[in-house]
Design a protein around this motif. Structure first.
Motif, PDB file in Angstrom:
ATOM      1  N   ARG A  31       0.844  -1.196   0.000  1.00  0.00           N
ATOM      2  CA  ARG A  31       0.000   0.000   0.000  1.00  0.00           C
ATOM      3  C   ARG A  31       0.877   1.242   0.000  1.00  0.00           C
ATOM      4  N   GLU A  32       0.263   2.345  -0.381  1.00  0.00           N
ATOM      5  CA  GLU A  32       0.951   3.633  -0.378  1.00  0.00           C
ATOM      6  C   GLU A  32       0.132   4.624   0.442  1.00  0.00           C
ATOM      7  N   MET A  33       0.768   5.281   1.404  1.00  0.00           N
ATOM      8  CA  MET A  33       0.052   6.284   2.189  1.00  0.00           C
ATOM      9  C   MET A  33      -0.189   7.526   1.345  1.00  0.00           C
ATOM     10  N   VAL A  34      -1.452   8.007   1.329  1.00  0.00           N
ATOM     11  CA  VAL A  34      -1.796   9.195   0.558  1.00  0.00           C
ATOM     12  C   VAL A  34      -2.256  10.353   1.443  1.00  0.00           C
ATOM     13  N   ASP A  35      -2.507  10.084   2.727  1.00  0.00           N
ATOM     14  CA  ASP A  35      -2.911  11.164   3.638  1.00  0.00           C
ATOM     15  C   ASP A  35      -2.657  10.697   5.063  1.00  0.00           C
ATOM     16  N   SER A  36      -2.320  11.653   5.936  1.00  0.00           N
ATOM     17  CA  SER A  36      -2.059  11.335   7.338  1.00  0.00           C
ATOM     18  C   SER A  36      -2.191  12.607   8.162  1.00  0.00           C
ATOM     19  N   PHE A  37      -2.901  12.525   9.271  1.00  0.00           N
ATOM     20  CA  PHE A  37      -3.057  13.684  10.161  1.00  0.00           C
ATOM     21  C   PHE A  37      -3.527  13.187  11.524  1.00  0.00           C
ATOM     22  N   GLN A  38      -3.506  14.090  12.506  1.00  0.00           N
ATOM     23  CA  GLN A  38      -4.020  13.791  13.832  1.00  0.00           C
ATOM     24  C   GLN A  38      -5.183  14.720  14.161  1.00  0.00           C
ATOM     25  N   ILE A  39      -6.152  14.172  14.877  1.00  0.00           N
ATOM     26  CA  ILE A  39      -7.280  14.972  15.362  1.00  0.00           C
ATOM     27  C   ILE A  39      -7.022  15.276  16.831  1.00  0.00           C
ATOM     28  N   PRO A  40      -6.839  16.556  17.188  1.00  0.00           N
ATOM     29  CA  PRO A  40      -6.527  16.904  18.576  1.00  0.00           C
ATOM     30  C   PRO A  40      -7.657  16.531  19.535  1.00  0.00           C
ATOM     31  N   HIS A 240      -6.687  12.029  24.610  1.00  0.00           N
ATOM     32  CA  HIS A 240      -5.557  11.892  23.698  1.00  0.00           C
ATOM     33  C   HIS A 240      -6.028  12.113  22.261  1.00  0.00           C
ATOM     34  N   PRO A 241      -5.129  12.467  21.358  1.00  0.00           N
ATOM     35  CA  PRO A 241      -5.492  12.602  19.940  1.00  0.00           C
ATOM     36  C   PRO A 241      -5.679  11.229  19.294  1.00  0.00           C
ATOM     37  N   ILE A 242      -6.293  11.228  18.125  1.00  0.00           N
ATOM     38  CA  ILE A 242      -6.411  10.027  17.294  1.00  0.00           C
ATOM     39  C   ILE A 242      -5.799  10.337  15.934  1.00  0.00           C
ATOM     40  N   GLY A 243      -4.971   9.423  15.441  1.00  0.00           N
ATOM     41  CA  GLY A 243      -4.364   9.578  14.130  1.00  0.00           C
ATOM     42  C   GLY A 243      -5.234   8.965  13.042  1.00  0.00           C
ATOM     43  N   VAL A 244      -5.199   9.569  11.865  1.00  0.00           N
ATOM     44  CA  VAL A 244      -5.924   9.066  10.692  1.00  0.00           C
ATOM     45  C   VAL A 244      -4.916   8.875   9.566  1.00  0.00           C
ATOM     46  N   GLU A 245      -4.948   7.709   8.933  1.00  0.00           N
ATOM     47  CA  GLU A 245      -4.068   7.396   7.814  1.00  0.00           C
ATOM     48  C   GLU A 245      -4.904   6.828   6.679  1.00  0.00           C
ATOM     49  N   VAL A 246      -4.672   7.314   5.473  1.00  0.00           N
ATOM     50  CA  VAL A 246      -5.381   6.829   4.290  1.00  0.00           C
ATOM     51  C   VAL A 246      -4.356   6.221   3.342  1.00  0.00           C
ATOM     52  N   TYR A 247      -4.663   5.031   2.832  1.00  0.00           N
ATOM     53  CA  TYR A 247      -3.732   4.286   1.989  1.00  0.00           C
ATOM     54  C   TYR A 247      -4.382   3.897   0.663  1.00  0.00           C
ATOM     55  N   ARG A 248      -3.577   3.889  -0.393  1.00  0.00           N
ATOM     56  CA  ARG A 248      -3.977   3.347  -1.686  1.00  0.00           C
ATOM     57  C   ARG A 248      -3.366   1.950  -1.808  1.00  0.00           C
TER      58      ARG A 248
END
Length: 278
Positions: A31-40, A240-248
């Motif tokens: 897979r390839e990561m196309v987006d990544s961020f954290q929600i405070p 705590h924050p939660i991380g979000v990662e989107v993959y192709r």
């Protein structure tokens, strides 16, 4: 005592029969990561996941409950139907379960591909994780129970998150409580327990359609501190924050896959159109 059989049964090759080998290959494949961020903490964010992609929610620093809404990004009238998902799948979802959409669409929005808490099972008090039994905390119930206003409950966080996408409070709906441990007590009443997730735990799903997702990091944090009742307190220290990662995924992994079609029912509902001239 033998438990009664589930009301909705899967038949081989039918709509509830999931191709586990396909989703296992997606979970394990390239897979390839196309987006990544954290929600405070105590906030919300919305994002899109293209169909055929994977989305992973991660407890990056410690245990934290997240309230998840999902819509068809191309037609937000189609959205997660929590109560029907409880019936077609289960009240607490995990790997290979699906989140189903509302009528008249009735099709899988996502399929769960990985869950590091899958082995939690049922604890000694009947608690399970990834909850569809309850729904989001909200400022209306909070005002009713406490007499005070608080603007950062999950409902409000989700409202703010979807505004840039042209949606409103009326579009926010019953959630999947990711990482949340809940059940029904001996009085058949809903209970919540401290979140068992550790840093790095994750819940991952495959987008069956183009999706708009929104997640709130619950103001209750890991829910180890009650929000209401005689022992209520401010759980800020356990947020705590939660991380979000989107993959192709590798294109070869999805080469044979096609998005699910909407329900085949013809929408007649027993109504007969008038036949002029009869």
């Amino acid at each position: 005592m033998v438990s009664p059989a589930a009301a909705y049964q899967a038949s081989e090759g039918g709509a509830l029969d999931v191709d586990r080998d396909f989703y296992r290959r997606l979970a394990d494949g390239k897979r390839e990561m196309v987006d990544s961020f954290q929600i405070p903490i105590r906030s919300g964010r919305a994002w899109t996941v293209p169909r055929g992609h994977l989305c992973r929610l991660v407890t990056v620093e410690g245990p934290q409950v997240g309230d998840l809404n999902v819509w068809n990004a191309n037609d937000p009238r189609e959205r997660l139907w929590a109560s029907r998902t409880r019936q077609l799948q289960r009240a607490h979802v995990s790997t290979y379960d699906r989140l189903w959409s509302t009528l008249p669409f009735l099709r899988p929005l996502v399929t769960v591909t990985a869950d590091t808490l899958a082995d939690y099972g049922v604890d000694g008090q009947g608690g399970r994780v990834h909850d569809l039994l309850g729904t989001r905390c909200d400022p209306y119930v909070n005002r009713m129970l406490t007499g005070e206003d608080f603007d950062f409950h999950c409902h409000s966080n989700l409202v703010r998150a979807v505004l840039p996408y042209g949606l409103t409070e009326f579009d926010v709906h019953d959630v999947l409580n990711v990482f949340q441990c809940t059940g029904l007590n001996d009085e058949d009443r809903y209970f919540m327990k401290a979140c068992p997730a550790q840093p790095g735990d994750y819940f991952e799903f495959f987008a069956e359609l183009d999706l708009l997702c929104a997640l709130s990091t619950c103001p209750g944090g890991d829910l180890s501190v009650p929000l209401w009742g005689p022992d209520a307190g401010d759980p800020l220290e356990v947020c705590h924050p939660i991380g979000v990662e989107v993959y192709r995924p590798d294109p070869e992994l999805v080469a044979s896959w096609a998005p699910p079609q909407r329900a085949k029912y013809q929408h007649q509902h027993g109504l007969v159109a008038p036949r002029w001239g009869d």
